[in-house]
Design an enzyme around this catalytic site. Structure first.
Site, PDB file in Angstrom:
ATOM      1  N   SER A  15       0.807  -1.233   0.000  1.00 12.55           N
ATOM      2  CA  SER A  15       0.000   0.000   0.000  1.00 12.55           C
ATOM      3  C   SER A  15       0.837   1.279   0.000  1.00 12.55           C
ATOM      4  CB  SER A  15      -0.954   0.050   1.209  1.00 12.55           C
ATOM      5  OG  SER A  15      -1.740  -1.084   1.253  1.00 12.55           O
ATOM      6  N   LYS A  18       2.477   1.960  -5.278  1.00 12.23           N
ATOM      7  CA  LYS A  18       3.408   1.614  -6.352  1.00 12.23           C
ATOM      8  C   LYS A  18       2.779   1.856  -7.734  1.00 12.23           C
ATOM      9  CE  LYS A  18       4.826  -2.367  -5.394  1.00 12.23           C
ATOM     10  NZ  LYS A  18       4.203  -3.506  -6.010  1.00 12.23           N
ATOM     11  N   GLU A 143       5.579  -3.007 -13.568  1.00 13.83           N
ATOM     12  CA  GLU A 143       5.395  -2.954 -12.112  1.00 13.83           C
ATOM     13  C   GLU A 143       5.247  -4.373 -11.580  1.00 13.83           C
ATOM     14  OE1 GLU A 143       1.774  -0.945 -10.890  1.00 13.83           O
ATOM     15  OE2 GLU A 143       2.041  -1.662  -8.825  1.00 13.83           O
ATOM     16  N   GLN A 194      17.053  -0.008   4.161  1.00 12.69           N
ATOM     17  CA  GLN A 194      18.323  -0.717   3.974  1.00 12.69           C
ATOM     18  C   GLN A 194      18.076  -2.214   3.790  1.00 12.69           C
ATOM     19  OE1 GLN A 194      21.258   0.105   7.058  1.00 12.69           O
ATOM     20  NE2 GLN A 194      20.288   2.066   7.454  1.00 12.69           N
ATOM     21  N   CYS A 377     -24.389  -0.021 -14.196  1.00 17.76           N
ATOM     22  CA  CYS A 377     -24.531  -1.473 -14.295  1.00 17.76           C
ATOM     23  C   CYS A 377     -25.633  -1.960 -13.353  1.00 17.76           C
ATOM     24  CB  CYS A 377     -23.184  -2.138 -14.031  1.00 17.76           C
ATOM     25  SG  CYS A 377     -23.067  -3.741 -14.847  1.00 17.76           S
ATOM     26  N   LEU A 378     -25.310  -2.512 -12.199  1.00 15.59           N
ATOM     27  CA  LEU A 378     -26.362  -2.895 -11.266  1.00 15.59           C
ATOM     28  C   LEU A 378     -27.248  -1.688 -10.936  1.00 15.59           C
ATOM     29  CD1 LEU A 378     -27.153  -5.455  -9.396  1.00 15.59           C
ATOM     30  CD2 LEU A 378     -26.339  -3.970  -7.582  1.00 15.59           C
ATOM     31  N   HIS A 503     -19.851   0.370 -17.814  1.00 16.27           N
ATOM     32  CA  HIS A 503     -19.034   0.999 -16.761  1.00 16.27           C
ATOM     33  C   HIS A 503     -18.267   2.208 -17.301  1.00 16.27           C
ATOM     34  CE1 HIS A 503     -19.639  -1.993 -13.593  1.00 16.27           C
ATOM     35  NE2 HIS A 503     -19.758  -2.853 -14.588  1.00 16.27           N
ATOM     36  N   GLU A 505     -17.055   4.570 -15.756  1.00 18.81           N
ATOM     37  CA  GLU A 505     -15.989   4.998 -14.841  1.00 18.81           C
ATOM     38  C   GLU A 505     -14.600   4.546 -15.281  1.00 18.81           C
ATOM     39  OE1 GLU A 505     -18.326   2.769 -14.170  1.00 18.81           O
ATOM     40  OE2 GLU A 505     -17.625   1.120 -12.892  1.00 18.81           O
TER      41      GLU A 505
END
Ligand code: GLN
Length: 542
Positions: A15, A18, A143, A194, A377-378, A503, A505
């Site tokens: 978390s 990255k 990544e 380190q 959607c839903l 969707h 978004e």
């Protein structure tokens, strides 16, 4: 010029952001006119996150070609123009699946099949495949999910070590680490960094750049110490301090320290002068908002930070475009809560029966009180069931996902979905063309006749109810091109009530908000001024 590769790993804790950091580096390179492609490796055994619970994994991001991928690809989309497809994300499950299938076919000609070289070769092949996409990237950012030191990420780290050995002039390693501040000691601590650099070294990887996540900026002294102990040149040590206001500040923060200059220098990249003007303009709107909008999101996984990542970001994008700040109130749809007082409501996607009642209640409230409603959607299915029950009087209308025996299956499964036995990757997935009906809200908002949006669902509006719904005032303003599936529903007598089966978004950017989110937020603001809506009942009884 040969393709260049940037490997991004993470250390100390998860978390740290990255994905966001990798996306920010991609954005900075693009600002210099350097085309990039991004690739995420996920070290878990699932073939993809499609079958995982949102509490486990967060959002599943869907690409145009219908891949169900890690949510970091959403960051990649929002920050960059990297091509995104099933070439952009691979899990350990997919890598092993490919190797084992080859073994069963007998392709290995009697050899013992092993992690090295067969699994690592497959990983390297995926990196090369990402480099061969159109348009051809000059830089591929890879990544590696997880944290250095995890058993399961070892094959990926070994593969990138080999890859760098084979393409030594074309690769750099960037390691994102954490420098905690110990309050009791009043000090920043470099030891975890380190150790994680040491773990990387033991695998044969020496980072060129260390990005140190920290609450407070690192002093020169601390950076000197990290440089010496981690064997990273001093000019390769950067801090990535917590941003004050928005995740979209990260690229600028890294740019100000000269990170992109350093990356270009190490990889001998010759881009143009960076042009970050569109990014700066967008940040100005975020940092100096003129007003505020309050949006209620009524969903099932609201306690989980990442479950509706793209939805929440797209709402922010709408607010950026309107030049206002946004307060997003999250409501769990199966808990009693006072949901009143928002300028508009959004019901996002979801699966299963839990939480339907709260969503139906908010849809009804929005419809009967002229409050803007956006259903995704839903959320569209909920809007349709509510309308069928309360306007058409079909009291038991439902989706067959929840009630198989409903007398009015207004949302039901397509016949081709009925015989499916495997759950993974079997929904209606990816981009489909949708034709908009002229003169509707949808057509006005999009400003064109044909759109393409991404899907991830199994159930559809049942067209045998279409005529009855239209007679009572619902308009089906978007339909699958050359098909008859309903993709958008709206209520013209309402100021802004619209649901989409897809969707949107997934296709919104901070400097290029999705038109539906932009218009939804703008309408909430416009209506806010003269609003006289009734408050919701103190609690929604489920
Ligand atoms: N559960 C619904 C379906 O499968 C909606 C899916 C979604 O919201 N993504 O059709």
């Amino acid at each position: 010029m040969s393709t260049k590769y940037i490997f991004v790993t993470g250390g100390v804790v998860s978390s740290l952001g990255k994905g966001l950091t990798a996306a920010s580096i991609g954005q900075l390179l693009e600002s210099r006119g350097i085309p990039i492609a991004m690739l995420k490796f996920d070290p878990y055994l699932n073939i993809d996150p499609g079958t995982m619970n949102p509490f486990q994994h967060g959002e599943v991001y869907v690409t145009d070609d219908g891949a169900e991928t890690d949510l970091d690809l959403g960051h990649y989309y929002r920050y960059t123009h990297s091509p995104l497809s099933r070439l952009s994300n691979a899990t350990t499950g997919q890598i092993y699946d490919a190797v084992i299938k080859r073994e069963r076919r007998g392709d290995y000609l009697g050899k013992t099949v092993q992690v090295i070289p067969h699994v690592t070769d497959e990983i390297k092949a995926r990196i090369l495949a990402c480099a061969q996409q159109e348009p051809t990237p000059q830089v591929v950012l890879v990544e590696i999910g997880g944290t250095v030191g995890d058993i399961e990420s070892l094959p990926f780290l070994e593969a990138i070590r080999q890859f760098r050995y084979e393409h030594s002039k074309d690769c750099i390693n960037i390691h994102l680490t954490f420098v905690p501040y110990l309050k009791a000691a009043g000090e920043l601590k470099t030891k975890p960094t380190q150790y994680s650099a040491q773990v990387l070294r033991s695998i044969g990887i020496i980072p060129d750049i260390l990005l140190c996540r920290c609450e407070q900026a690192l002093s020169e002294e601390i950076k000197d110490k990290i440089s010496l102990f981690c064997n990273v040149p001093r000019e390769g040590v950067f801090d990535e301090q917590d941003v004050a206001c928005s995740i979209y500040e990260v690229p600028m923060q890294l740019h100000r320290q000269g990170l992109d200059d350093m990356v270009c220098k190490l990889l001998h990249l010759q881009g143009k002068e960076p042009d970050l003007s569109h990014w700066e303009k967008m940040l100005k709107n975020i940092l100096h908002p003129q007003g505020k909008v309050v949006i209620g999101v009524v969903g099932k996984y609201m306690d989980h930070q990442d479950a509706y990542k793209s939805v929440l970001e797209a709402l922010h994008h709408g607010a950026i475009a309107a030049g206002v700040s946004i307060e997003i109130r999250r409501f769990e749809s199966d808990r009693n809560a006072d949901m009143s007082g928002c300028d508009g409501y959004l019901v996002p996607g979801g699966f299963g029966g839990r939480g339907w009642e709260g969503k139906l209640a908010i849809a009804k409230h929005c419809r009967t009180h002229n409050i803007p409603y956006l259903g995704l959607c839903l959320g569209m299915q909920v809007m349709i069931v509510e309308f069928a029950r309360n306007v058409l009087g079909l009291e038991l209308a439902h989706s067959t996902e929840v009630d198989l025996n409903t007398p009015d299956p207004i949302i039901s499964m397509l016949s081709e979905q009925k015989n499916i036995q495997n759950l993974g990757g079997t929904m209606r997935l990816g981009a489909y063309p949708c034709e908009l009906k002229p003169g509707t809200l949808a057509a006005e908002v999009y400003g064109k006749r044909l759109i393409s949006e991404r899907h991830r669902h199994r159930y559809e509006f049942n067209n045998s109810y279409k005529k009855a719904m239209e007679d009572k005032g619902m308009v089906f303003s978007g339909t699958l091109e050359h098909g008859n599936l309903c993709e958008i529903a709206e209520i013209p007598s309402h100021p802004w009530m619209l649901g989409v089966q897809f969707h949107p978004e997934f296709k919104s950017r901070p400097f290029d908000p999705h038109p539906l989110f932009r218009d939804f937020i703008q309408t909430c603001l416009n209506l806010k001024k003269g609003k006289s809506w009734g408050a919701l009942p103190q609690s929604i009884t489920v």
